[in-house]
Design a protein around this motif. Structure first.
Motif, short mmCIF file in Angstrom:
data_model
loop_
_atom_site.label_atom_id
_atom_site.label_comp_id
_atom_site.label_asym_id
_atom_site.label_seq_id
_atom_site.Cartn_x
_atom_site.Cartn_y
_atom_site.Cartn_z
N TYR A 5 0.74 5.86 0.44
CA TYR A 5 0.02 7.05 0.87
C TYR A 5 0.63 8.23 0.13
CZ TYR A 5 3.99 8.35 3.82
OH TYR A 5 5.24 8.71 4.27
N THR A 53 -3.84 11.38 8.14
CA THR A 53 -5.17 10.78 8.22
C THR A 53 -5.16 9.62 9.21
OG1 THR A 53 -4.68 9.27 6.39
CG2 THR A 53 -5.68 11.39 5.83
N ASP A 54 -6.34 9.13 9.54
CA ASP A 54 -6.44 8.02 10.49
C ASP A 54 -5.72 6.79 9.97
OD1 ASP A 54 -7.85 9.26 12.54
OD2 ASP A 54 -9.77 8.96 11.53
N GLY A 55 -5.81 6.53 8.66
CA GLY A 55 -5.15 5.36 8.10
C GLY A 55 -3.65 5.44 8.20
N VAL A 56 -3.06 6.59 7.91
CA VAL A 56 -1.61 6.75 8.02
C VAL A 56 -1.19 6.69 9.49
CG1 VAL A 56 0.29 8.35 7.62
CG2 VAL A 56 -1.51 8.07 5.89
N ASN A 92 0.83 -1.20 0.00
CA ASN A 92 0.00 0.00 0.00
C ASN A 92 0.87 1.26 0.00
OD1 ASN A 92 -2.31 -1.59 0.16
ND2 ASN A 92 -2.23 -1.65 2.39
N GLN A 94 -8.68 14.67 7.20
CA GLN A 94 -9.35 13.75 6.29
C GLN A 94 -9.82 14.52 5.08
OE1 GLN A 94 -12.80 12.14 8.26
NE2 GLN A 94 -14.00 14.03 8.07
N ASP A 146 -9.04 8.28 0.97
CA ASP A 146 -7.86 9.03 0.58
C ASP A 146 -6.92 9.12 1.78
OD1 ASP A 146 -6.06 10.61 -0.70
OD2 ASP A 146 -7.31 12.40 -0.77
N GLU A 147 -5.80 8.41 1.73
CA GLU A 147 -4.83 8.39 2.82
C GLU A 147 -3.64 9.27 2.44
OE1 GLU A 147 -5.68 7.21 5.51
OE2 GLU A 147 -7.23 5.73 5.03
#
Length: 841
Positions: free
Chosen positions: A118, A151-154, A116, A183, A190-191
């Motif tokens: 970012y 972001t929360d994902g990163v 993955n 976000q 979208d990360e």
């Protein structure tokens, strides 16, 4: 001596009492509604449920798709440039042409130990156009070179929190402090890591948002034109948007409610007959009496609309977080389609007003003496509604015929008018069906005869109930017939593309590969080394999915074509390799067969041809009719031998039709790998699909997984269940009204010695007759529409209606009346609590 006027008398009109009389009857209607609201709970409940469903359904339908113009922010135009040495010059040239811009720089960075990525993003939070694409969740935006917001994902991938120091890797390692969580509200997938403008040194993609000034056209952009797209071009203009569809469904729902409400208001007017007669004896005009009933309908509509909207909003607020998570974009709590909710509330009031208007007119035709005695009005003659109903049936069939004939199935206005005429015909013919049922039961046992007689006698409310049941059956049968027609076409095959546990990995030269134009079946074959590497990628994906079943899918330049008018062939034609046949357990193959297929009925289709080689280079159109019949033998095989093999997979993208090795050798064709079919032990998860897609993309390949297209069985079963559930619900509501209006007859029967069995038979026969009449009338109306549409349709002719959903039609026409009768028989039979006297009002 003098006199004074203490109070000016009300100025009453000589015709109807004027405003004071209208105020008096409106107040009386309101008091009667507060007193008898329980008797109107049925209609209120219907409106509450319909409005709540409309609010939630409209909100979900409108907010589930991505926001219109996502990625544009507030701009009308967007330019996307790849990174490179010319990037700065391209941005400067664009800014010179359009003026004010908002530049967003992105640098793709791989997450260590993962496939993955970012984006390292430089964006001004106060930019002129990009503010809707950036939102602060916690902390603050970065303001200097040593700060970053993620972001929360990163944050989850790197285990970061606000205040941590992040040693960021990549081609340009940096150390930054995490100052916030951000976000993209328009895409929660979208990360990215947000830094201050100017901190991305090697962008891989730059987005420039702007509003093109007047005088700047695509021609003036010159070399920049390929990079620019406008919001108008990106947003699809579809007249059948979610708002229109939901509003149409709400209209149909309110029509059904109005038909059921007619019976409810008729019974209510009958209960108030003596009171209304007394009002007339005191001097009230017919207009005043009609106003009493109509105002009651308006009050029911307003109360039901408000009471339905409130729980609808509560349900929406409770469901919004779940929808936001599945739709992957931010949704405001009151981001609702008020353009749908407002008209739906108005429709509820209009529906109840018109539902109350019919009994309002009927009640004024009863003489005052008869009203004071409580006698019901005599039934209306049937011939007044039967003839117009038949005429509208014919008109609807003609409109559907014209719709199917014009423009290959176009004619939207005629289609709408056809449905309007069809619905009106069903409503007008419902009383005639009651007369037919009563005539058919003249020699039946006493309980059956009494039940059918009551339906015909009180047709003002039983006719509307029958019409509502017929419309529900019409919708269900029409969906079943059209679904069977469409899914029964073996040429233009429809349905799910794959089974839930299947994945196809395509080569760059395969049907969905990324090889570019010219690559495809019959195109240049990959080299041995490339094919081996691609097969290894497919096996790696299969291993990650826990599967050891990898079936190679080979293709040639050959495909099928239908030489007659109608729909053309669609779908891939793979090669029946020994591995493929063994994987699906196919052993009994005709040695002379050219094609194996699981599509039932394909072997019986005439004028089929197997085309190959330079056939399409000779002036023939792929997917279109051939220029001559029979086709040239050098590039075509007319009437190939087709053998049906039901063991092949049924997906539209799966190898449901394959060419045999006998045909390949006979026609001198060359086969090459187009992909690999993976059958996993379990349906892959979203994470597994994402990883497989990224793995395939790294090798220039692509994958295909099961789409959301329903199967024919799913559509038929859901439509049948909907029709039966709707009919049973209307029956449950209507029979209570019918039996309450005939409560006096039931008391007389009980006093004369009628047992609970007789009372059960009365209710069961009433339910069976209404369900049977509605099912038959709805089925006939559905086939009028289907036959009219298909009779002269260039794509789907009358022959397509040969796919009859027999089991589903039997469930609706036979099963539904039987179920209604059984439920009615089980729930009836209780002895009336009062036999000796009429209850006082």
């Amino acid at each position: 001596m003098s006199t004074t006027l203490a109070e000016r008398p009300a100025q009453a009109g000589t015709a109807n009492g004027g405003v004071p009389a209208r105020r008096a009857v409106i107040r009386w209607s309101w008091r009667m509604f507060r007193r008898e609201w329980r008797q109107q709970l049925l209609v209120l409940s219907l409106i509450v449920v319909a409005l709540a469903a409309t609010v939630v359904g409209a909100a979900v339908a409108v907010n589930n798709p991505p926001p219109a113009g996502a990625g544009f922010g507030t701009a009308q135009d967007m330019a996307t440039f790849p990174g490179g040495p010319h990037l700065a010059g391209q941005i400067a040239a664009l800014q010179q042409l359009v003026g004010r811009t908002d530049v967003i720089e992105n640098q793709a960075i791989a997450i260590p130990g993962s496939i993955n990525t970012y984006d390292l993003r430089a964006q001004n939070p106060d930019g002129p156009f990009g503010q809707p694409m950036l939102a602060l969740v916690a902390g603050h935006y970065p303001t200097g070179p040593g700060q970053v917001a993620v972001t929360d994902g990163v944050a989850s991938a790197f285990n970061l929190r606000i205040g941590d120091v992040w040693h960021q890797g990549g081609t340009d390692p940096k150390t930054r402090q995490v100052v916030g969580i951000v976000q993209n509200p328009q895409s929660l997938l979208d990360e990215f890591a947000l830094v201050a403008p100017g901190q991305v040194t090697a962008p891989t993609q730059v987005t420039v948002l702007f509003n093109a000034p007047r005088g700047v056209s695509p021609a003036t952009l010159g070399a920049l034109r390929p990079y620019v797209v406008t919001r108008h071009d990106a947003v699809a203009n579809n007249p059948l948007n979610p708002e229109t569809i939901v509003l149409a469904l709400a209209t149909v729902g309110m029509l059904l409610i109005a038909l059921v409400a007619v019976g409810g208001f008729t019974v209510l007017a009958q209960r108030r007959l003596r009171s209304l007669g007394m009002l007339g004896a005191l001097g009230a005009t017919d207009r005043n009496i009609r106003l009493v009933v109509r105002v009651n309908g308006i009050i029911v509509g307003v109360v039901g609309a408000v009471a339905g909207t409130i729980p609808g909003l509560a349900l929406w607020l409770a469901y919004r977080p779940s929808l936001e998570s599945s739709a992957h974009h931010a949704i405001g709590p009151f981001q609702l389609p008020w353009i749908v909710i407002g008209p739906a509330m108005a429709l509820a009031v209009v529906a109840t007003y018109f539902a109350a208007s019919r009994p309002a007119r009927a009640i004024t035709k009863i003489p005052i003496v008869a009203a004071l005695s409580g006698r019901p009005a005599p039934p209306k003659q049937v011939h007044r509604s039967a003839v117009p109903g038949v005429v509208l049936f014919v008109a609807a069939g003609f409109l559907f015929w014209y719709t199917g004939k014009s423009n290959g199935g176009g004619g939207g206005l005629e289609l709408v008018l056809g449905f309007v005429a069809l619905i009106a015909a069903v409503i007008l013919l419902a009383p005639f069906c009651l007369n037919v049922l009563a005539a058919a039961g003249r020699r039946a046992p006493i309980a059956v005869r009494l039940a059918l007689r009551d339906l015909d006698r009180y047709r003002a409310r039983s006719g509307s109930a029958l019409a509502a049941i017929s419309l529900g059956a019409l919708i269900a049968v029409l969906v079943c017939v059209l679904a069977a027609q469409r899914y029964g076409n073996v040429l233009d095959y429809a349905g799910p593309n794959l089974a839930s546990n299947q994945v196809i990995v395509y080569t760059p030269n395969g049907p969905n590969g990324g090889g570019g134009p010219g690559n495809g079946p019959g195109g240049p074959s990959p080299s041995g080394t490339a094919s081996t590497a691609q097969a290894a990628v497919a096996r790696n994906i299969a291993s990650a999915l826990g599967s050891g079943t990898v079936i190679e899918l080979d293709q040639t330049s050959a495909t099928l074509q239908h030489a007659a008018a109608g729909r053309s062939w669609s779908g891939p034609v793979y090669v029946a390799t020994p591995q493929l046949l063994q994987a699906f357990g196919i052993t009994d193959v005709n040695p002379d067969a050219d094609i194996l297929t699981m599509r039932p009925g394909l072997s019986g289709v005439s004028e089929m041809q197997l085309v190959y080689g330079n056939y399409f280079g000779s002036g023939n159109n792929p997917g279109g009719p051939p220029t001559s019949w029979p086709c040239p033998q050098s590039d075509c095989l007319a009437n190939p031998v087709i053998q049906e093999a039901g063991a092949l997979p049924s997906g539209t993208s799966a190898p449901n039709t394959v060419i045999t090795e006998h045909a390949i050798h006979a026609l001198g064709l060359q086969a090459s790998p187009a992909g690999w079919l993976i059958e996993a032990p379990h349906p892959p998860t979203a994470a597994q699909i994402t990883n497989a897609r990224l793995t395939a993309a790294a090798a220039g390949m692509s994958i295909e997984t099961k789409n959301s297209a329903p199967s024919s069985a799913e559509i038929l079963n859901w439509a049948t269940a909907f029709g039966i559930a709707l009919a049973l619900g209307i029956l449950a509501m209507s029979i209570g009204l019918i039996r309450s209006e005939t409560a006096g007859d039931l008391r007389t029967l009980t006093a004369a010695g009628a047992s609970s069995m007789t009372r059960r038979e009365l209710t069961a026969v009433t339910a069976f007759a209404l369900a049977l009449g509605g099912a038959v009338l709805g089925t006939v109306a559905a086939y009028v529409a289907a036959i009219g549409y298909a009779s002269d349709n260039p794509l789907d002719g009358l022959s397509e209606l040969s796919s009859v959903p027999t089991m589903n039609l039997l469930l609706i026409v036979v099963g539904m009346p039987v179920i209604a009768a059984v439920i009615g028989w089980l729930l009836a039979g209780r002895e009336p609590p009062v036999i000796s006297r009429q209850p006082l009002e």
